[in-house]
Scaffold this motif. Structure first.
Motif, PDB file in Angstrom:
ATOM      1  N   ILE A  16       0.838  -1.202   0.000  1.00 52.03           N
ATOM      2  CA  ILE A  16       0.000   0.000   0.000  1.00 52.03           C
ATOM      3  C   ILE A  16       0.873   1.253   0.000  1.00 52.03           C
ATOM      4  CG2 ILE A  16      -1.611   1.347   1.399  1.00 52.03           C
ATOM      5  CD1 ILE A  16      -2.824  -1.409   2.250  1.00 52.03           C
ATOM      6  N   ILE A  17       1.906   1.268   0.822  1.00 50.19           N
ATOM      7  CA  ILE A  17       2.804   2.431   0.889  1.00 50.19           C
ATOM      8  C   ILE A  17       3.479   2.668  -0.459  1.00 50.19           C
ATOM      9  CG2 ILE A  17       4.945   3.313   1.908  1.00 50.19           C
ATOM     10  CD1 ILE A  17       4.100   1.888   4.520  1.00 50.19           C
ATOM     11  N   LYS A  18       3.984   1.613  -1.067  1.00 52.56           N
ATOM     12  CA  LYS A  18       4.689   1.764  -2.344  1.00 52.56           C
ATOM     13  C   LYS A  18       3.770   2.155  -3.494  1.00 52.56           C
ATOM     14  CE  LYS A  18       8.734  -1.031  -1.415  1.00 52.56           C
ATOM     15  NZ  LYS A  18       9.579  -2.141  -1.837  1.00 52.56           N
ATOM     16  N   SER A  19       2.458   1.963  -3.344  1.00 52.44           N
ATOM     17  CA  SER A  19       1.518   2.333  -4.411  1.00 52.44           C
ATOM     18  C   SER A  19       0.942   3.734  -4.229  1.00 52.44           C
ATOM     19  CB  SER A  19       0.374   1.320  -4.473  1.00 52.44           C
ATOM     20  OG  SER A  19      -0.442   1.422  -3.324  1.00 52.44           O
ATOM     21  N   MET A  20       1.392   4.480  -3.226  1.00 49.33           N
ATOM     22  CA  MET A  20       0.865   5.821  -2.968  1.00 49.33           C
ATOM     23  C   MET A  20       1.240   6.794  -4.078  1.00 49.33           C
ATOM     24  SD  MET A  20       1.658   6.101   1.132  1.00 49.33           S
ATOM     25  CE  MET A  20       1.056   7.774   1.321  1.00 49.33           C
ATOM     26  N   ASP A  21       0.346   7.760  -4.322  1.00 50.72           N
ATOM     27  CA  ASP A  21       0.587   8.827  -5.287  1.00 50.72           C
ATOM     28  C   ASP A  21       1.154  10.047  -4.585  1.00 50.72           C
ATOM     29  OD1 ASP A  21      -0.349   7.443  -7.542  1.00 50.72           O
ATOM     30  OD2 ASP A  21      -2.429   7.951  -7.055  1.00 50.72           O
ATOM     31  N   ASP A  22       1.579  11.034  -5.378  1.00 50.07           N
ATOM     32  CA  ASP A  22       2.138  12.274  -4.848  1.00 50.07           C
ATOM     33  C   ASP A  22       1.139  12.972  -3.927  1.00 50.07           C
ATOM     34  OD1 ASP A  22       4.091  14.265  -4.579  1.00 50.07           O
ATOM     35  OD2 ASP A  22       3.180  15.461  -6.170  1.00 50.07           O
ATOM     36  N   GLU A  23       1.607  13.419  -2.777  1.00 47.56           N
ATOM     37  CA  GLU A  23       0.817  14.146  -1.765  1.00 47.56           C
ATOM     38  C   GLU A  23      -0.274  13.289  -1.112  1.00 47.56           C
ATOM     39  OE1 GLU A  23       1.549  17.318  -0.747  1.00 47.56           O
ATOM     40  OE2 GLU A  23       3.238  17.279  -2.137  1.00 47.56           O
ATOM     41  N   GLU A  24      -0.272  11.995  -1.329  1.00 47.87           N
ATOM     42  CA  GLU A  24      -1.253  11.112  -0.697  1.00 47.87           C
ATOM     43  C   GLU A  24      -0.806  10.802   0.738  1.00 47.87           C
ATOM     44  OE1 GLU A  24      -3.567   6.894  -1.533  1.00 47.87           O
ATOM     45  OE2 GLU A  24      -2.026   7.567  -2.916  1.00 47.87           O
ATOM     46  N   THR A  25      -1.786  10.678   1.628  1.00 48.78           N
ATOM     47  CA  THR A  25      -1.514  10.431   3.039  1.00 48.78           C
ATOM     48  C   THR A  25      -2.311   9.228   3.524  1.00 48.78           C
ATOM     49  OG1 THR A  25      -1.149  12.795   3.405  1.00 48.78           O
ATOM     50  CG2 THR A  25      -1.603  11.463   5.350  1.00 48.78           C
ATOM     51  N   ILE A  26      -1.672   8.407   4.343  1.00 53.88           N
ATOM     52  CA  ILE A  26      -2.329   7.265   4.973  1.00 53.88           C
ATOM     53  C   ILE A  26      -2.117   7.370   6.479  1.00 53.88           C
ATOM     54  CG2 ILE A  26      -2.301   4.759   5.270  1.00 53.88           C
ATOM     55  CD1 ILE A  26      -1.334   4.535   2.397  1.00 53.88           C
ATOM     56  N   LYS A  27      -3.191   7.204   7.242  1.00 52.30           N
ATOM     57  CA  LYS A  27      -3.088   7.242   8.699  1.00 52.30           C
ATOM     58  C   LYS A  27      -2.962   5.827   9.247  1.00 52.30           C
ATOM     59  CE  LYS A  27      -5.264  11.565   9.760  1.00 52.30           C
ATOM     60  NZ  LYS A  27      -6.058  12.281  10.722  1.00 52.30           N
ATOM     61  N   PHE A  28      -2.173   5.703  10.315  1.00 53.82           N
ATOM     62  CA  PHE A  28      -2.014   4.415  10.972  1.00 53.82           C
ATOM     63  C   PHE A  28      -1.743   4.628  12.453  1.00 53.82           C
ATOM     64  CE2 PHE A  28       2.232   5.688   9.721  1.00 53.82           C
ATOM     65  CZ  PHE A  28       3.033   5.321  10.792  1.00 53.82           C
ATOM     66  N   THR A  29      -1.965   3.593  13.234  1.00 56.46           N
ATOM     67  CA  THR A  29      -1.632   3.637  14.660  1.00 56.46           C
ATOM     68  C   THR A  29      -0.423   2.754  14.897  1.00 56.46           C
ATOM     69  OG1 THR A  29      -3.106   1.809  15.222  1.00 56.46           O
ATOM     70  CG2 THR A  29      -4.025   4.028  15.373  1.00 56.46           C
ATOM     71  N   TYR A  30       0.360   3.164  15.885  1.00 54.30           N
ATOM     72  CA  TYR A  30       1.534   2.396  16.293  1.00 54.30           C
ATOM     73  C   TYR A  30       1.825   2.735  17.753  1.00 54.30           C
ATOM     74  CZ  TYR A  30       6.363   1.034  16.946  1.00 54.30           C
ATOM     75  OH  TYR A  30       7.514   0.487  17.439  1.00 54.30           O
ATOM     76  N   GLY A  31       1.845   1.750  18.597  1.00 49.84           N
ATOM     77  CA  GLY A  31       2.140   1.963  20.007  1.00 49.84           C
ATOM     78  C   GLY A  31       1.020   2.696  20.724  1.00 49.84           C
ATOM     79  N   THR A  32       1.258   2.992  21.998  1.00 50.38           N
ATOM     80  CA  THR A  32       0.287   3.723  22.803  1.00 50.38           C
ATOM     81  C   THR A  32       0.952   4.898  23.496  1.00 50.38           C
ATOM     82  OG1 THR A  32       0.686   2.230  24.660  1.00 50.38           O
ATOM     83  CG2 THR A  32      -1.185   1.717  23.250  1.00 50.38           C
ATOM     84  N   GLY A  33       0.154   5.933  23.741  1.00 49.36           N
ATOM     85  CA  GLY A  33       0.635   7.115  24.443  1.00 49.36           C
ATOM     86  C   GLY A  33       0.599   6.915  25.947  1.00 49.36           C
ATOM     87  N   TRP A  34       0.911   7.948  26.683  1.00 47.85           N
ATOM     88  CA  TRP A  34       0.980   7.843  28.141  1.00 47.85           C
ATOM     89  C   TRP A  34      -0.385   7.639  28.784  1.00 47.85           C
ATOM     90  CZ3 TRP A  34      -1.172  11.663  31.243  1.00 47.85           C
ATOM     91  CH2 TRP A  34      -1.530  12.844  30.604  1.00 47.85           C
ATOM     92  N   LYS A  35      -1.471   7.952  28.048  1.00 48.68           N
ATOM     93  CA  LYS A  35      -2.818   7.711  28.566  1.00 48.68           C
ATOM     94  C   LYS A  35      -3.340   6.327  28.168  1.00 48.68           C
ATOM     95  CE  LYS A  35      -4.444  12.468  28.698  1.00 48.68           C
ATOM     96  NZ  LYS A  35      -5.469  13.404  28.211  1.00 48.68           N
ATOM     97  N   GLY A  36      -2.544   5.576  27.446  1.00 51.47           N
ATOM     98  CA  GLY A  36      -2.958   4.254  27.006  1.00 51.47           C
ATOM     99  C   GLY A  36      -3.704   4.238  25.690  1.00 51.47           C
ATOM    100  N   GLU A  37      -3.867   5.399  25.062  1.00 49.06           N
ATOM    101  CA  GLU A  37      -4.549   5.497  23.774  1.00 49.06           C
ATOM    102  C   GLU A  37      -3.537   5.255  22.654  1.00 49.06           C
ATOM    103  OE1 GLU A  37      -6.210   9.383  23.761  1.00 49.06           O
ATOM    104  OE2 GLU A  37      -7.606   8.946  25.388  1.00 49.06           O
ATOM    105  N   PRO A  38      -3.985   4.700  21.535  1.00 45.70           N
ATOM    106  CA  PRO A  38      -3.050   4.459  20.424  1.00 45.70           C
ATOM    107  C   PRO A  38      -2.517   5.766  19.836  1.00 45.70           C
ATOM    108  CG  PRO A  38      -5.267   3.680  19.868  1.00 45.70           C
ATOM    109  CD  PRO A  38      -5.323   4.218  21.247  1.00 45.70           C
ATOM    110  N   ASN A  39      -1.235   5.765  19.489  1.00 42.10           N
ATOM    111  CA  ASN A  39      -0.624   6.907  18.818  1.00 42.10           C
ATOM    112  C   ASN A  39      -0.997   6.856  17.337  1.00 42.10           C
ATOM    113  OD1 ASN A  39       0.797   7.848  21.101  1.00 42.10           O
ATOM    114  ND2 ASN A  39       2.405   6.350  20.735  1.00 42.10           N
ATOM    115  N   VAL A  40      -1.504   7.963  16.808  1.00 43.39           N
ATOM    116  CA  VAL A  40      -1.910   8.035  15.402  1.00 43.39           C
ATOM    117  C   VAL A  40      -0.839   8.817  14.634  1.00 43.39           C
ATOM    118  CG1 VAL A  40      -3.663   8.812  13.769  1.00 43.39           C
ATOM    119  CG2 VAL A  40      -4.353   7.952  16.017  1.00 43.39           C
TER     120      VAL A  40
END
Length: 100
Positions: A16-40
């Motif tokens: 998916i990343i390699k098929s992105m076009d110019d100025e295209e954005t994809i959101k994802f979560t990775y890990g958790t913050g200090w409140k236990g919520e996922p980091n976006v």
């Protein structure tokens, strides 16, 4: 998890990343913050006039440049005000795509 399992788990997101076009954005979560919520985070694609892609990863207020996309990792770097380089590797198999 053995390496071959990591490659299989990472392959769809990498494609998916390699098929992105110019100025295209994809959101994802990775890990958790200090409140236990996922980091976006957002990964953004930039294409030069030759059609070659470069990427950056952003959270709300700061970003990192992507130095390489491997079969299981996205390797990033940034520089602070004192020209100190910081490196970080995001494992693709731990990233979860979100809508937005």
């Amino acid at each position: 998890m053995v390496y071959s399992d990591k490659v299989k788990a990472s392959s769809a997101f990498l494609k998916i990343i390699k098929s992105m076009d110019d100025e295209e954005t994809i959101k994802f979560t990775y890990g958790t913050g200090w409140k236990g919520e996922p980091n976006v985070y957002s990964i953004k694609c930039y294409k030069d006039k030759k059609g070659e892609s470069s990427y950056s990863i952003w959270n709300n207020y700061s970003g990192m440049n992507v130095s390489s996309l491997g079969p299981t990792m996205v390797k990033c770097y940034t520089y602070d005000m004192m020209s100190q380089r910081t490196n970080y590797s995001f494992p693709l198999y731990k990233m979860i795509m979100v809508e937005g």
